[in-house]
Design a protein around this motif. Structure first.
Motif, PDB file in Angstrom:
ATOM      1  N   LYS A 344       0.820  -1.211   0.000  1.00  0.00           N
ATOM      2  CA  LYS A 344       0.000   0.000   0.000  1.00  0.00           C
ATOM      3  C   LYS A 344       0.860   1.269   0.000  1.00  0.00           C
ATOM      4  CE  LYS A 344      -0.923   0.193   4.994  1.00  0.00           C
ATOM      5  NZ  LYS A 344      -1.997   0.172   6.013  1.00  0.00           N
ATOM      6  N   ALA A 345       2.058   1.211   0.577  1.00  0.00           N
ATOM      7  CA  ALA A 345       2.939   2.380   0.526  1.00  0.00           C
ATOM      8  C   ALA A 345       3.347   2.666  -0.914  1.00  0.00           C
ATOM      9  CB  ALA A 345       4.167   2.148   1.399  1.00  0.00           C
ATOM     10  N   ASP A 346       3.734   1.631  -1.655  1.00  0.00           N
ATOM     11  CA  ASP A 346       4.083   1.801  -3.065  1.00  0.00           C
ATOM     12  C   ASP A 346       2.879   2.270  -3.873  1.00  0.00           C
ATOM     13  OD1 ASP A 346       6.691   1.053  -2.669  1.00  0.00           O
ATOM     14  OD2 ASP A 346       6.362  -1.047  -3.160  1.00  0.00           O
ATOM     15  N   LEU A 347       1.697   1.730  -3.549  1.00  0.00           N
ATOM     16  CA  LEU A 347       0.479   2.131  -4.251  1.00  0.00           C
ATOM     17  C   LEU A 347       0.216   3.619  -4.063  1.00  0.00           C
ATOM     18  CD1 LEU A 347      -2.148   1.467  -5.778  1.00  0.00           C
ATOM     19  CD2 LEU A 347      -3.175   0.878  -3.571  1.00  0.00           C
ATOM     20  N   CYS A 348       0.358   4.102  -2.837  1.00  0.00           N
ATOM     21  CA  CYS A 348       0.123   5.525  -2.568  1.00  0.00           C
ATOM     22  C   CYS A 348       1.170   6.408  -3.238  1.00  0.00           C
ATOM     23  CB  CYS A 348       0.087   5.775  -1.063  1.00  0.00           C
ATOM     24  SG  CYS A 348      -1.371   5.091  -0.239  1.00  0.00           S
ATOM     25  N   VAL A 349       2.412   5.925  -3.307  1.00  0.00           N
ATOM     26  CA  VAL A 349       3.461   6.676  -4.014  1.00  0.00           C
ATOM     27  C   VAL A 349       3.092   6.818  -5.487  1.00  0.00           C
ATOM     28  CG1 VAL A 349       5.851   6.570  -4.822  1.00  0.00           C
ATOM     29  CG2 VAL A 349       5.328   6.117  -2.427  1.00  0.00           C
ATOM     30  N   TYR A 350       2.620   5.721  -6.077  1.00  0.00           N
ATOM     31  CA  TYR A 350       2.218   5.780  -7.491  1.00  0.00           C
ATOM     32  C   TYR A 350       1.045   6.747  -7.693  1.00  0.00           C
ATOM     33  CZ  TYR A 350      -0.189   4.461 -11.775  1.00  0.00           C
ATOM     34  OH  TYR A 350      -0.836   4.509 -12.979  1.00  0.00           O
ATOM     35  N   LEU A 351       0.037   6.648  -6.832  1.00  0.00           N
ATOM     36  CA  LEU A 351      -1.157   7.476  -7.001  1.00  0.00           C
ATOM     37  C   LEU A 351      -0.852   8.958  -6.835  1.00  0.00           C
ATOM     38  CD1 LEU A 351      -3.743   5.294  -5.033  1.00  0.00           C
ATOM     39  CD2 LEU A 351      -3.607   5.580  -7.515  1.00  0.00           C
ATOM     40  N   THR A 352      -0.005   9.298  -5.868  1.00  0.00           N
ATOM     41  CA  THR A 352       0.240  10.708  -5.552  1.00  0.00           C
ATOM     42  C   THR A 352       1.395  11.317  -6.342  1.00  0.00           C
ATOM     43  OG1 THR A 352       1.655  10.061  -3.681  1.00  0.00           O
ATOM     44  CG2 THR A 352      -0.665  10.469  -3.217  1.00  0.00           C
ATOM     45  N   ASN A 353       2.179  10.493  -7.015  1.00  0.00           N
ATOM     46  CA  ASN A 353       3.294  11.015  -7.808  1.00  0.00           C
ATOM     47  C   ASN A 353       3.105  10.784  -9.309  1.00  0.00           C
ATOM     48  OD1 ASN A 353       5.827  11.895  -5.975  1.00  0.00           O
ATOM     49  ND2 ASN A 353       4.714  10.238  -4.951  1.00  0.00           N
ATOM     50  N   ASP A 354       2.787   9.562  -9.697  1.00  0.00           N
ATOM     51  CA  ASP A 354       2.720   9.220 -11.114  1.00  0.00           C
ATOM     52  C   ASP A 354       1.324   9.387 -11.709  1.00  0.00           C
ATOM     53  OD1 ASP A 354       5.390   8.544 -10.913  1.00  0.00           O
ATOM     54  OD2 ASP A 354       4.961   6.460 -10.426  1.00  0.00           O
ATOM     55  N   TRP A 355       0.303   8.913 -10.998  1.00  0.00           N
ATOM     56  CA  TRP A 355      -1.043   8.954 -11.560  1.00  0.00           C
ATOM     57  C   TRP A 355      -1.583  10.382 -11.611  1.00  0.00           C
ATOM     58  CZ3 TRP A 355      -6.248   9.934 -10.592  1.00  0.00           C
ATOM     59  CH2 TRP A 355      -7.136   9.342 -11.482  1.00  0.00           C
ATOM     60  N   PHE A 356      -1.333  11.143 -10.551  1.00  0.00           N
ATOM     61  CA  PHE A 356      -1.735  12.551 -10.547  1.00  0.00           C
ATOM     62  C   PHE A 356      -0.884  13.315  -9.535  1.00  0.00           C
ATOM     63  CE2 PHE A 356      -4.058  16.240  -9.030  1.00  0.00           C
ATOM     64  CZ  PHE A 356      -4.500  16.805 -10.208  1.00  0.00           C
ATOM     65  N   ARG A 357      -0.465  14.502  -9.954  1.00  0.00           N
ATOM     66  CA  ARG A 357       0.226  15.402  -9.021  1.00  0.00           C
ATOM     67  C   ARG A 357       0.053  16.838  -9.507  1.00  0.00           C
ATOM     68  NH1 ARG A 357       4.436  13.029 -11.948  1.00  0.00           N
ATOM     69  NH2 ARG A 357       5.750  14.489 -13.135  1.00  0.00           N
ATOM     70  N   ILE A 358       0.005  17.734  -8.568  1.00  0.00           N
ATOM     71  CA  ILE A 358      -0.059  19.161  -8.864  1.00  0.00           C
ATOM     72  C   ILE A 358       1.353  19.717  -8.865  1.00  0.00           C
ATOM     73  CG2 ILE A 358      -0.795  21.392  -7.935  1.00  0.00           C
ATOM     74  CD1 ILE A 358      -3.378  20.111  -7.087  1.00  0.00           C
ATOM     75  N   THR A 359       1.658  20.573  -9.854  1.00  0.00           N
ATOM     76  CA  THR A 359       2.992  21.135 -10.017  1.00  0.00           C
ATOM     77  C   THR A 359       2.964  22.647  -9.799  1.00  0.00           C
ATOM     78  OG1 THR A 359       2.606  21.317 -12.399  1.00  0.00           O
ATOM     79  CG2 THR A 359       3.682  19.308 -11.608  1.00  0.00           C
ATOM     80  N   ASP A 360       4.150  23.241  -9.708  1.00  0.00           N
ATOM     81  CA  ASP A 360       4.228  24.691  -9.488  1.00  0.00           C
ATOM     82  C   ASP A 360       3.822  25.472 -10.726  1.00  0.00           C
ATOM     83  OD1 ASP A 360       5.091  24.842  -6.787  1.00  0.00           O
ATOM     84  OD2 ASP A 360       7.065  24.160  -7.402  1.00  0.00           O
ATOM     85  N   LYS A 361       4.109  24.936 -11.907  1.00  0.00           N
ATOM     86  CA  LYS A 361       3.756  25.609 -13.151  1.00  0.00           C
ATOM     87  C   LYS A 361       3.309  24.574 -14.173  1.00  0.00           C
ATOM     88  CE  LYS A 361       8.573  25.727 -14.728  1.00  0.00           C
ATOM     89  NZ  LYS A 361       9.647  26.613 -15.219  1.00  0.00           N
ATOM     90  N   GLU A 362       2.743  25.057 -15.260  1.00  0.00           N
ATOM     91  CA  GLU A 362       2.245  24.138 -16.284  1.00  0.00           C
ATOM     92  C   GLU A 362       3.396  23.330 -16.865  1.00  0.00           C
ATOM     93  OE1 GLU A 362      -0.188  24.196 -20.543  1.00  0.00           O
ATOM     94  OE2 GLU A 362       0.077  26.050 -19.375  1.00  0.00           O
ATOM     95  N   PRO A 363       3.318  22.006 -16.835  1.00  0.00           N
ATOM     96  CA  PRO A 363       4.439  21.184 -17.297  1.00  0.00           C
ATOM     97  C   PRO A 363       4.497  21.081 -18.819  1.00  0.00           C
ATOM     98  CG  PRO A 363       2.661  19.784 -16.529  1.00  0.00           C
ATOM     99  CD  PRO A 363       2.228  21.199 -16.273  1.00  0.00           C
ATOM    100  N   ASP A 364       5.683  20.801 -19.302  1.00  0.00           N
ATOM    101  CA  ASP A 364       5.881  20.494 -20.708  1.00  0.00           C
ATOM    102  C   ASP A 364       5.368  19.076 -20.936  1.00  0.00           C
ATOM    103  OD1 ASP A 364       6.730  19.824 -23.231  1.00  0.00           O
ATOM    104  OD2 ASP A 364       8.769  20.582 -22.981  1.00  0.00           O
TER     105      ASP A 364
END
Length: 429
Positions: A344-364
């Motif tokens: 579940k730790a790996d699952l949460c890392v994937y969900l919050t980093n790879d599946w969706f994340r908010i960035t400081d500016k619009e990404p390329d």
């Protein structure tokens, strides 16, 4: 009671009742009193007597069987009767918000017919809106409420459904087989656990209750799998509008192209990432606004999740992922609940980093990997890590050679006809 005279059929129920110990009779009498109190005034006598008769049959029959767990002879009893429990309880700022489980196993054949008969009678009473007679005592201590209908459709349709302490059980109408089938494709029992029991009594206690119900109805299992998991964290006094402003400016990386918003007057109420029926989706909303008019739920969140009254002008943002069976198994190799506990730790890392994340500016869009999480989204990542525990990552550089271990493996030239590794490999050891 004489254990040498087990109740083999329905005709033995009266005889077994007369042989039941005084302690059990006292518990059954107490159960009957509780049932009578729940019923409508003035007409409770006859209804309570009918329900008490059903309760007597199931309780007494279980006592006569003297069955200790209904364990399979070819399955490890500890593995069968005690599910792997999470070492981290859910009474934190984050955790499980909803859990749907599928259990594979079998029912005790000697209890099955009576269980089905009682469930069907209670189900009929529930359909007639007779709440009193839709109650069923499956043990001296456990009184369940049978629903008027089942759950699901097709081959996995469960004909009977009942609830106990906020946990819903659904049972398929399939006669028990002679032996456990470890390769069966369709679960026998479905269990749904809502947020209240997960939050108030914790994950461990929830599984203890599930086991006690299974023991009472004569069900043993060899495997259980998560079919839906909702994971959430609450950020107290972090406004939902901050997430909305970032997403509106396209400052995010997402594996799904669908984004939707729901407003209350002019304020953002809920942010949806992913379609409503998708296998994986994300909801971001103000939990304070949702439950401020529900005193009981509000008090639970204040005591067990927030730790204080949030500022009404700011609220408490909930970030909630919902993930179903298909991606759990095929994408994350999470088949059983033991797998979920470990990953579940790996699952949460994937969900919050790879599946969706908010960035400081619009990404390329060509190089999204260069745009990490913003300070706002880092709070979400940290909150999930506080619940699951931080992920242990592979050491990037070998401290002895100061070289990447993966690259070292690729450089090894294994000889085709020799059982000895090259000398260069031995020199690295």
């Amino acid at each position: 009671m004489d254990d040498s005279k087990p109740c083999a059929g329905f005709e033995d129920q009266i005889q077994c009742a007369s042989e039941t110990s005084t302690g059990l009779v006292k518990n059954v009498d107490q159960l009957h009193e509780n049932i009578a109190k729940i019923g409508p005034q003035g007409a409770a006598g006859v209804d309570a007597a009918a329900q008490a008769e059903r309760s007597d049959q199931l309780i007494v029959r279980q006592e006569c069987q003297n069955n200790a767990g209904s364990e399979s002879s070819n399955t490890d009893p500890l593995n069968l009767q005690r599910p792997p429990l999470s070492s981290i309880d859910t009474l934190t700022s984050g955790g499980l918000d909803y859990l749907s489980l599928s259990y594979y196993g079998k029912f005790d054949p000697e209890k099955w017919e009576l269980l089905v008969s009682n469930l069907s009678e209670c189900q009929k009473s529930a359909q007639e809106n007779d709440k009193l007679n839709s109650l069923l005592g499956i043990s001296p201590e456990i009184l369940v409420l049978v629903a008027p209908s089942g759950k699901g459709k097709g081959a996995s349709y469960a004909k009977w459904k009942f609830s106990y302490q906020g946990i819903v059980f659904a049972i398929r109408n399939q006669s028990p087989s002679e032996n456990l089938k470890t390769d069966q494709k369709i679960p026998d029992v479905f269990v749904d656990v809502s947020s209240n029991p997960l939050m108030t009594i914790g994950e461990i206690r929830v599984f203890e209750i599930i086991l006690s119900v299974f023991k009472a109805i004569g069900f043993s299992f060899f495997k259980f799998c998560p079919s839906r998991v909702d994971l959430c964290v609450d950020l107290v006094e972090v406004p939902t509008s901050q997430f909305y402003e970032s997403i509106k400016r396209w400052c995010y990386v997402s594996r799904t192209p669908f984004t939707d918003f729901k407003f209350k007057t002019r304020d953002i109420q809920t942010i949806y990432i992913g379609l409503s029926g998708a296998k994986t989706l994300l909801r971001i909303y103000d939990k304070y606004q949702e439950c401020k008019g529900k005193p009981e739920k509000y008090d639970l969140l204040k005591m067990l999740r927030w730790g204080k009254d949030p500022d009404p002008a700011i609220g408490a943002t909930r970030v909630e992922y919902q993930i179903r069976r298909q991606p759990l198994k095929k994408q994350h190799s999470i088949d059983t609940y033991e797998d979920f506990k470990q990953k579940k730790a790996d699952l949460c890392v994937y969900l919050t980093n790879d599946w969706f994340r908010i960035t400081d500016k619009e990404p390329d869009p060509r190089h999204t990997e260069r745009f990490g999480p913003s300070a706002l989204w880092r709070q979400v990542i940290d909150a999930f890590e506080d619940w699951t525990g931080k992920k242990v990552e592979r050491r990037a550089v070998d401290q002895t050679t100061n070289r990447d271990p993966v690259q070292l493996e690729k450089q090894v030239d294994f000889p085709s006809n020799s059982g000895r590794l090259p000398e260069s490999v031995y020199s690295l050891r």
